[in-house]
Design an enzyme around this catalytic site. Structure first.
Site, PDB file in Angstrom:
ATOM      1  N   GLU A  67      65.708 -19.478  12.529  1.00  0.00           N
ATOM      2  CA  GLU A  67      66.207 -20.923  11.119  1.00  0.00           C
ATOM      3  C   GLU A  67      64.401 -21.075  10.471  1.00  0.00           C
ATOM      4  OE1 GLU A  67      66.780 -20.430  14.095  1.00  0.00           O
ATOM      5  OE2 GLU A  67      69.084 -19.728  14.224  1.00  0.00           O
ATOM      6  N   HIS A 127      77.293 -25.970  20.118  1.00  0.00           N
ATOM      7  CA  HIS A 127      77.749 -25.361  19.080  1.00  0.00           C
ATOM      8  C   HIS A 127      78.792 -27.517  18.404  1.00  0.00           C
ATOM      9  CE1 HIS A 127      78.120 -22.375  20.772  1.00  0.00           C
ATOM     10  NE2 HIS A 127      77.612 -21.403  19.069  1.00  0.00           N
TER      11      HIS A 127
END
Lengths: 412, 338
Positions: B60, B129
């Site tokens: 990322e 998540h």
């Protein structure tokens, strides 16, 4: 029970500290001219021997020898020498200005002028450099006005970046010099993105990324290598190994067991380890890497071996953590003296010209300083108006900043 | 007009922008050939090819870092972070890189990038998540933080974000991708096609940034919320019979303060609802703004309904999720207080 002795943690320590001489054998210096020059379309893995050697062109007498001799035009080398002398004079003057409290902070590039300036002369003027705070030489080589640099250092009313950043965090898109973040390593991966964009658009420009040995430990470095390798980005990944990250030596960043150039080959990137104090080697290796990028052959990592001649910044005292005479004993010497000797040897420089040039650059710096100081200094309070601190947070000023600007007006 | 789910609307926004502007590029983990784990980029690589739409390594920090460099070059990158929970390795690049570039260079360099990421729970995603880290971005000057609650806004806001010259953090509440979700997890899923906000123009349009929407007009109390919680608040108002005015903030920061102040000044009561953890959540900023701007109109203490200050649990998801009963109780407290 394993039967082995208890485990021990290894903490790297330099051989040299104050009062204890450095053993420079770790530099693994190759003789000038000894390292082969692969074709620019070499398979990256086939540079694996070079990451443990040292590409050098200038021998001890100042002769250019071996396959990496760039065959450079003496005029270009004279330009390079002059830019190094000008940068050194600039640094010296600004260091004094900091001591006089005219500027708040300074970082010189003493001893490592060749890497930035040599590479700048190997690039096209519109290639984008993503510098660290020690690549002021690129701006000097590209003809950025010294006055503008100084106005940034003085944070004065003419500071092109309006007093937003510490001294030396220059920015000039027009001179292909990306805004210096001050957060180490950040720009390295951004340079890869810029290079990817250039390739996406079918442009011809390439990127030049800069990082120090210490910051190669940051994730940004490793992300940059991954993305550069995966997308074969047209970028030169420059690692300036100047041996010291403030007080910790390059071994703490991981330079003890493997050279920084090794990181490139492991990522599938053609990599070189080069004498960064050898202006001709810098020029030759930069041209080699630039040609690879320009011909769409992918990135090149270059580890430049050099030495940080001065303190890290005006906020540290190197005599506290390294031998006082270490630079004098550094096996790769001073890039200015080495290029001067070479040019003298080929009849393109004389002692008289050197003395005259020293005087010229000193005068140029002094004239620029006088002009810059006429626009004020941080100490004199001639800085951009306080209300401008609310500009450029966003393209258009949102309502909350309008309100805060109103509240800030005139009050302390 | 055509009926779209939130996924389709988001995809349509990128489709429109890829088609209109050669400088738009779309990338992220699994977004290329596969079309994204939530299918938001499905078909875009087939239509626009590489390198307009491409896969990236799982890094990322690298994804955001190269996006900034591309933005500095002059592109308009749209980067996907697969889950908001994974953005943290890219946080330094967002905060110290993207958000500050214009400022630190006095406008010399800019990063007109959009970083999309699914957020929120309700899919049994556990603590990796399900997070809603919007407050970590609203706190950062120089960023715009956006979170739509329906297909029409999602497309219009995403196009506005891509066209915006500032870096935008674009949160997509994943529980809303395929239907409005009012928090009643034990009831059958309602498809987007059953709701008028799934009527979306096929071409280009924008929903302006910094503009809130009055999702449901009312007089008794103002609910300040965004994302999935808009629908939960609507269910709570319906079920309690309380005449709540629900403001869907849409742009969290910079935000539309006038709409907030106008509503709370009228109702005199305010309930703030978000799914993210409570302490130093964006609701704290909203409460502070309301008391700064509406103090003399307030007739009751400001209520906050939020996720608990724990990581998002897996098996206990619905005890964590601020559902319609908790929101309803807050509406009652706010409207019953003298």
């Amino acid at each position: 029970m394993s039967g082995y002795p208890p485990l021990e943690l290894h903490v790297p320590e330099p051989s040299g500290r104050p009062g204890r001489e450095t053993d420079f054998s770790y530099l693994k210096v190759s003789p000038a001219g000894a390292v082969r020059r692969p074709p620019v379309d070499v398979r990256p893995i086939e540079t694996e021997d070079i990451v443990d050697l040292l590409v050098r062109v200038l021998d001890d007498e100042g002769r250019a020898v071996g396959p990496w001799d760039p065959g450079a035009d003496p005029g270009l080398l004279r330009r390079g020498l002059r830019a190094m002398l000008l940068t050194r004079a600039f640094d010296a003057r600004m260091l004094v200005a900091q001591r006089q409290k005219k500027i708040s902070f300074y970082m010189q590039c003493l001893g490592e002028e060749a890497v930035g300036i040599g590479q700048a002369l190997a690039l096209e003027p519109d290639d984008m450099c993503f510098p660290t705070y020690r690549q002021q030489g690129i701006l000097v080589a590209r003809g950025y006005p010294l006055v503008d640099m100084m106005c940034q250092l003085y944070s004065n009313e003419r500071d092109p970046i309006k007093g937003r950043q510490l001294p030396v965090m220059y920015s000039s898109k027009a001179h292909g010099f990306y805004s210096v973040a001050g957060n180490l390593g950040m720009g390295f991966v951004q340079a890869v993105g810029w290079a990817m964009a250039s390739a996406i658009k079918g442009d011809t420009r390439i990127a030049s990324a800069w990082i120090g040995d210490g910051s190669t430990a940051e994730a940004d470095f490793h992300n940059a290598l991954t993305f550069a390798a995966v997308y074969r980005a047209p970028v030169i990944l420059n690692v300036v190994n100047n041996q010291w990250a403030i007080s910790s030596f390059q071994g703490i960043a991981g330079g003890e067991a493997a050279t920084f150039a090794t990181r490139g080959v492991g990522n599938g990137i053609a990599s070189l380890r080069v004498d960064g104090n050898d202006f001709l080697a810098v020029l030759a290796a930069s041209r080699w890497a630039a040609e690879r990028a320009r011909r769409n052959l992918g990135p090149t990592l270059v580890e430049w071996i050099t030495y940080r001649g001065g303190a890290h910044s005006t906020a540290d005292d190197p005599s506290k953590y390294r031998p006082a005479d270490e630079w004098k004993r550094f096996p790769l010497g001073d890039p200015v003296e080495r290029l001067r000797r070479h040019l003298a040897l080929v009849g393109a420089w004389s002692d008289e010209e050197h003395a005259r040039t020293l005087k010229e650059v000193e005068e140029e710096v002094l004239a620029a300083q006088r002009e810059a100081e006429s626009h004020g200094t941080l100490a004199s309070g001639h800085v951009h108006d306080a209300s401008t601190m609310f500009d450029d947070v966003y393209k258009e000023m949102p309502a909350h900043l309008e309100r805060q600007r109103g509240q800030a007006g005139g009050t302390r | 007009m055509t009926t779209m789910t939130m996924v389709q609307a988001i995809r349509s926004a990128m489709d429109v922008m890829l088609g209109r502007d050669d400088d738009v590029v779309v990338f992220g983990e699994d977004v290329g050939y596969f079309g994204g784990v939530f299918r938001c980029t499905d078909g875009l690589q087939a239509k626009y090819g590489t390198p307009r739409v491409f896969d990236t390594p799982i890094a990322e920090g690298g994804i955001v870092g190269v996006a900034i460099g591309m933005g500095a070059y002059g592109l308009r990158p749209v980067a996907e972070i697969q889950f908001a929970d994974y953005v943290y390795p890219g946080y330094d690049q967002i905060v110290s890189g993207a958000a500050r570039l214009r400022y630190r260079s006095a406008g010399d360099f800019t990063a007109p990038i959009t970083i999309r990421m699914p957020c929120g729970g309700g899919i049994y995603g556990g603590q990796t998540h399900s997070q809603s880290p919007e407050a970590l971005f609203t706190h950062v000057c120089g960023l715009r933080t956006v979170m739509p609650s329906n297909p029409y806004d999602a497309k219009g806001l995403l196009i506005a974000s891509i066209e915006c010259d500032d870096p935008v953090i674009f949160f997509e509440p994943k529980r809303l991708y395929n239907g409005p979700f009012d928090g009643h997890h034990d009831r059958p899923m309602v498809p987007w096609s059953a709701h008028p906000l799934s009527e979306v123009p096929e071409g280009h349009y924008t929903v302006p940034l910094e503009s809130a929407a009055v999702f449901r007009p009312g007089e008794a109390v103002t609910v300040l919320t965004y994302g999935t919680m808009v629908w939960v608040a609507e269910a709570a108002a319906r079920e309690t019979g309380i005449d709540a005015e629900i403001i869907d903030l849409r742009s969290l920061w910079p935000l539309d303060l006038d709409t907030i102040v106008g509503s709370v000044s009228r109702t005199g009561r305010c309930v703030i609802v978000h799914e993210a953890t409570r302490t130093s959540g964006f609701g704290a900023e909203l409460a502070a703004l309301v008391q700064e701007h509406c103090f003399y109109h307030l007739e009751a203490p400001i209520e906050r309904v939020t996720g608990w200050d724990t990581p998002y649990p897996h098996a206990q998801e619905w005890a964590y999720f601020p559902g319609p009963q908790r929101v309803g109780a807050a509406l009652r407290r706010a409207t019953e207080a003298a």
